[in-house]
Design an enzyme around this catalytic site. Structure first.
Site, mmCIF file in Angstrom:
data_model
loop_
_atom_site.group_PDB
_atom_site.id
_atom_site.type_symbol
_atom_site.label_atom_id
_atom_site.label_comp_id
_atom_site.label_asym_id
_atom_site.label_seq_id
_atom_site.Cartn_x
_atom_site.Cartn_y
_atom_site.Cartn_z
ATOM 1 N N ASP A 63 0.852 -1.197 0.000
ATOM 2 C CA ASP A 63 0.000 0.000 0.000
ATOM 3 C C ASP A 63 0.886 1.245 0.000
ATOM 4 O O ASP A 63 1.925 1.280 0.655
ATOM 5 C CB ASP A 63 -0.868 0.066 1.269
ATOM 6 C CG ASP A 63 -1.985 -0.962 1.258
ATOM 7 O OD1 ASP A 63 -2.191 -1.577 0.209
ATOM 8 O OD2 ASP A 63 -2.617 -1.141 2.311
ATOM 9 N N ASP A 69 0.159 7.885 7.907
ATOM 10 C CA ASP A 69 0.393 6.478 8.251
ATOM 11 C C ASP A 69 1.639 6.372 9.119
ATOM 12 O O ASP A 69 1.667 5.688 10.142
ATOM 13 C CB ASP A 69 0.657 5.636 6.990
ATOM 14 C CG ASP A 69 -0.605 5.283 6.225
ATOM 15 O OD1 ASP A 69 -1.614 4.975 6.872
ATOM 16 O OD2 ASP A 69 -0.560 5.313 4.988
ATOM 17 N N GLU A 91 0.957 -2.835 10.741
ATOM 18 C CA GLU A 91 0.800 -2.809 9.287
ATOM 19 C C GLU A 91 1.972 -2.100 8.630
ATOM 20 O O GLU A 91 2.378 -2.436 7.523
ATOM 21 C CB GLU A 91 -0.503 -2.102 8.889
ATOM 22 C CG GLU A 91 -0.532 -1.874 7.390
ATOM 23 C CD GLU A 91 -1.828 -1.370 6.803
ATOM 24 O OE1 GLU A 91 -2.829 -1.285 7.518
ATOM 25 O OE2 GLU A 91 -1.802 -1.067 5.605
ATOM 26 N N GLU A 92 2.520 -1.107 9.311
ATOM 27 C CA GLU A 92 3.551 -0.267 8.685
ATOM 28 C C GLU A 92 4.971 -0.806 8.857
ATOM 29 O O GLU A 92 5.915 -0.193 8.383
ATOM 30 C CB GLU A 92 3.461 1.163 9.225
ATOM 31 C CG GLU A 92 2.112 1.829 9.001
ATOM 32 C CD GLU A 92 1.659 1.829 7.536
ATOM 33 O OE1 GLU A 92 2.525 1.870 6.642
ATOM 34 O OE2 GLU A 92 0.443 1.760 7.304
ATOM 35 N N ASP A 110 -3.176 -1.823 13.250
ATOM 36 C CA ASP A 110 -3.152 -1.041 12.012
ATOM 37 C C ASP A 110 -3.286 0.406 12.469
ATOM 38 O O ASP A 110 -4.363 0.824 12.897
ATOM 39 C CB ASP A 110 -4.331 -1.464 11.115
ATOM 40 C CG ASP A 110 -4.397 -0.676 9.819
ATOM 41 O OD1 ASP A 110 -3.627 0.287 9.655
ATOM 42 O OD2 ASP A 110 -5.242 -1.018 8.969
ATOM 43 N N LEU A 112 -3.398 3.333 11.027
ATOM 44 C CA LEU A 112 -4.335 4.229 10.340
ATOM 45 C C LEU A 112 -5.025 3.490 9.197
ATOM 46 O O LEU A 112 -4.561 3.516 8.054
ATOM 47 C CB LEU A 112 -3.604 5.469 9.821
ATOM 48 C CG LEU A 112 -4.529 6.671 9.709
ATOM 49 C CD1 LEU A 112 -5.054 7.103 11.064
ATOM 50 C CD2 LEU A 112 -3.829 7.813 9.031
ATOM 51 N N ASP A 113 -6.133 2.864 9.555
ATOM 52 C CA ASP A 113 -6.897 2.135 8.539
ATOM 53 C C ASP A 113 -7.671 3.117 7.666
ATOM 54 O O ASP A 113 -8.195 4.116 8.166
ATOM 55 C CB ASP A 113 -7.875 1.177 9.220
ATOM 56 C CG ASP A 113 -8.754 0.476 8.219
ATOM 57 O OD1 ASP A 113 -8.204 -0.283 7.399
ATOM 58 O OD2 ASP A 113 -9.977 0.708 8.221
ATOM 59 N N GLU A 272 -6.386 -6.664 10.971
ATOM 60 C CA GLU A 272 -7.653 -6.174 10.411
ATOM 61 C C GLU A 272 -8.772 -7.199 10.612
ATOM 62 O O GLU A 272 -9.766 -6.912 11.279
ATOM 63 C CB GLU A 272 -7.496 -5.818 8.919
ATOM 64 C CG GLU A 272 -6.605 -4.590 8.721
ATOM 65 C CD GLU A 272 -6.430 -4.153 7.274
ATOM 66 O OE1 GLU A 272 -6.382 -2.936 7.028
ATOM 67 O OE2 GLU A 272 -6.302 -5.014 6.381
HETATM 68 O O1 F6P Z 1 -6.790 -1.230 4.944
HETATM 69 C C1 F6P Z 1 -7.368 -1.576 3.780
HETATM 70 C C2 F6P Z 1 -8.507 -0.676 3.344
HETATM 71 O O2 F6P Z 1 -8.161 0.677 3.284
HETATM 72 C C3 F6P Z 1 -9.810 -0.828 4.150
HETATM 73 O O3 F6P Z 1 -9.985 0.165 5.114
HETATM 74 C C4 F6P Z 1 -10.885 -0.786 3.077
HETATM 75 O O4 F6P Z 1 -12.000 -1.577 3.424
HETATM 76 C C5 F6P Z 1 -10.200 -1.309 1.854
HETATM 77 O O5 F6P Z 1 -8.819 -1.138 2.029
HETATM 78 C C6 F6P Z 1 -10.643 -0.605 0.599
HETATM 79 O O6 F6P Z 1 -10.111 -1.242 -0.491
HETATM 80 P P1 F6P Z 1 -10.435 -0.862 -2.021
HETATM 81 O O7 F6P Z 1 -9.112 -0.524 -2.575
HETATM 82 O O8 F6P Z 1 -11.003 -2.082 -2.644
HETATM 83 O O9 F6P Z 1 -11.427 0.269 -2.019
HETATM 84 MN MN MN Z 2 -6.083 -0.978 7.089
#
Ligand code: F6P
Ligand code: MN
Length: 344
Positions: A63, A69, A91-92, A110, A112-113, A272
């Site tokens: 990501d 983050d 996560e980081e 995580d 910063l989700d 997650e």
């Molecule tokens: O951490 C992963 C995340 O950001 C989630 O919060 C979220 O549900 C998902 O990815 C969104 O993914 P996409 O790229 O399919 O929109």
């Molecule tokens: Mn996340």
């Protein structure tokens, strides 16, 4: 428990004199403290130099890392310095962060989700999972059933912290003036059946048939096999979707799909889907890969992914049935099914 009780009082009462519970309480307290600072920083946005710009780097799972983050990870890790933990999984961070091998807990988080939303002023959050550190068991290799506590913070119009200590789910909202979390809802129960679903529909062509069957049933509405109209939501921020489900039910799907690298979906197991699954089950909902309980999965690597279908128990069960019994869709609605009258 009285309404307005502070989070610190709640975890103190839970911990008593038990050493492992005291470690869990210390971890929850530290994450809560970090989250108050993160909430303030996010609230300042560009005024605090936070732009939501990519850092030009990617995290361990590929990501794009945003400035926040990295800051949020430093803040959580900094707060946890006062906590006796054996190992951290973030996560980081590419690899596990070792602490005191004799400590009684380990923590996955995580920081910063949903951070891809930060530049658009949308809800983001912090997710955490606290597990026992058992001698003889390699850290983060047991199933999600072993979690001692789990939860998440949502930084939305209000900042709220959702917590399970293995005995129901409570929600605390940040009292900004007092810089403390206060109880607003206890023993949250997710309605068993609801008419709201959330999925990234742009991946439709990559989904497996059971997921398409479920979404088709929803789209057919009152004229379809479910005989009811559904409403769709997609925020793109797991914490916000989970909070909505805890508030008014519904189901969220991030299933496996056929894109390269998405054979186990997008979300990560340790920080997650394990914690979300514990929260959902503790609130009377469900969490499944489509084929098995998420909590029965054990990680083989730190950033391992897992599919996640979570929320109202009737919907999660329906989606599991569609996966485990491929003819379930045709049986329920012969006229609408993919081999029925109206399809070829
Ligand atoms: O951490 C992963 C995340 O950001 C989630 O919060 C979220 O549900 C998902 O990815 C969104 O993914 P996409 O790229 O399919 O929109
Ligand atoms: Mn996340």
């Amino acid at each position: 428990m009285e309404q307005g009780q502070t989070l610190l009082r709640r975890i103190e009462l839970y911990a008593g004199a038990d050493p492992q519970r005291r470690a869990v309480a210390a971890a929850v307290g530290a994450i809560a403290a970090a989250s108050i600072a993160i909430s303030e920083l996010i609230g300042q946005g560009a005024l605090a130099g936070i732009t939501g710009q990519a850092q030009g780097s990617a995290n361990a799972d590929g990501d794009v890392q945003k400035d926040l983050d990295v800051r949020a990870d430093e803040m959580v890790q900094g707060a946890l310095k006062s906590v006796p933990y054996a190992v951290l999984a973030s996560e980081e961070a590419e690899v596990l962060v070792p602490g005191d091998p004799k400590a009684l807990i380990s923590i996955a988080y995580d920081p910063l989700d949903g951070s891809s939303n930060i530049d658009t002023n949308m809800t983001v959050g912090t997710i955490f999972s606290i597990i026992p550190n058992d001698p003889g068991v390699a850290p983060f290799t047991a199933s999600g059933n072993c979690q001692l506590a789990a939860g998440f913070v949502v930084y939305g119009p209000q900042t709220s912290l959702v917590l399970t200590l293995g005995d129901g789910v409570d929600i605390f909202t940040l009292d900004r003036a007092a810089r403390t979390y206060r109880l607003i809802r206890e023993r949250v129960k997710i309605p068993a059946d609801t008419a709201e679903y959330a999925i990234n529909a742009s991946n439709h062509r990559h989904w497996e048939q059971p997921v398409r069957d479920f979404v088709d049933e929803c789209l057919a509405g009152a004229d379809g096999p479910r005989s009811k109209d559904f409403n769709m939501r997609w925020i793109g921020s797991l914490v916000a979707e989970a909070y909505r489900i805890l508030t008014r039910g519904g189901v969220f799907l991030y299933p496996a799909d056929s894109r390269p690298g998405y054979g186990d979906g997008r979300l990560r197991l340790l920080y997650e889907t394990h914690p979300m699954a514990m929260v959902m089950e503790q609130a009377g909902g469900g969490a499944s890969t489509g084929r098995e309980r998420v909590l029965d999965l054990a990680a083989k690597s730190i950033h391992q992914r897992s599919p996640l279908i979570m929320g109202s128990i009737d919907k999660v069960k329906r989606i599991e049935l569609l996966h485990n019994d491929p003819d379930a869709a045709s049986r329920t609605a012969p006229l609408f099914a993919r081999r029925g009258l109206f399809r070829v």
